[in-house]
Design a protein around this motif. Structure first.
Motif: not given
Length: 213
Positions: A176-180
């Motif tokens: 669930x990590x964001x691309x940033x």
């Protein structure tokens, strides 16, 4: 004795008078109920809190085919459990992994193709976790690279069970990590961009670049 303390009759009467003065007075049931209702605080029941719905299991799902694989002993930071799945590992709603040993692939080259067909395009990110456990692996890796490109697989190479287990943990932890979170820092000012441009040659470090700017 009578001269010191007086007559017994007088002493008994005095004791009875004191007991009558200090005897507890009866109270009515209405007064008792009213006092109890005014002094006892109301008990407030805790309100249940709704838990967020989980879109995917929190553990790594493992196929029963992987029983005895030493990789399972090296998955320590995340829980895992056996499940009836078409792949070897499920790392999220859209992520799965197939495990392949090059030694086994050399003996049974048709195995990996049957496993790929069993996926039937169910996952967006499909990892082919390959254990490099033979000496002459160039030709086998060329074949698997071509197969991965044709069948939309991501080929990941590992040289030990510890490394393979760590790859599975990383893919699951970044589910669930964001691309940033994995994006490199981008310079915003003109000076920072100029320093990055000058430091492209390896012989020039950032200290020299700042002096030149």
């Amino acid at each position: 004795m009578d001269d010191d303390f007086g007559d017994d009759t007088d002493f008994t009467a005095a004791v009875e008078a004191v007991e009558r003065n200090y005897a507890p007075r009866p109270t009515s049931s209405t007064t008792t109920t009213l006092n109890a209702s005014t002094t006892t605080p109301k008990v407030q029941q805790p309100k249940p809190q709704a838990l967020p719905n989980r879109t995917a299991p929190s553990s790594i799902l493992v196929s029963p085919r992987q029983k005895g694989n030493p990789i399972l002993n090296n998955i320590r930071s995340l829980p895992w459990e056996y499940s009836d799945i078409p792949s070897d590992y499920v790392l999220g709603n859209t992520t799965c992994a197939l495990f392949l040993s090059l030694k086994y692939h050399r003996l049974h080259p048709e195995y990996v193709y049957s496993r790929i067909r069993a996926l039937q395009g169910k996952y967006n990110l499909r990892i082919l976790l390959t254990m490099v456990d033979i000496q002459n692996h160039e030709e086998s890796l060329k074949e698997l690279s071509k197969t991965s490109l044709i069948n939309n697989l991501t080929l990941i190479l590992c040289w030990s069970a510890q490394e393979a287990g760590r790859y599975l943990e990383l893919y699951k932890s970044y589910e669930h990590a964001s691309p940033t979170s994995i994006r490199a820092h981008q310079s915003s000012s003109y000076a920072e961009k100029l320093v990055e441009f000058i430091t492209v040659p390896r012989s020039i470090n950032k200290t020299d670049a700042v002096g030149l700017v």
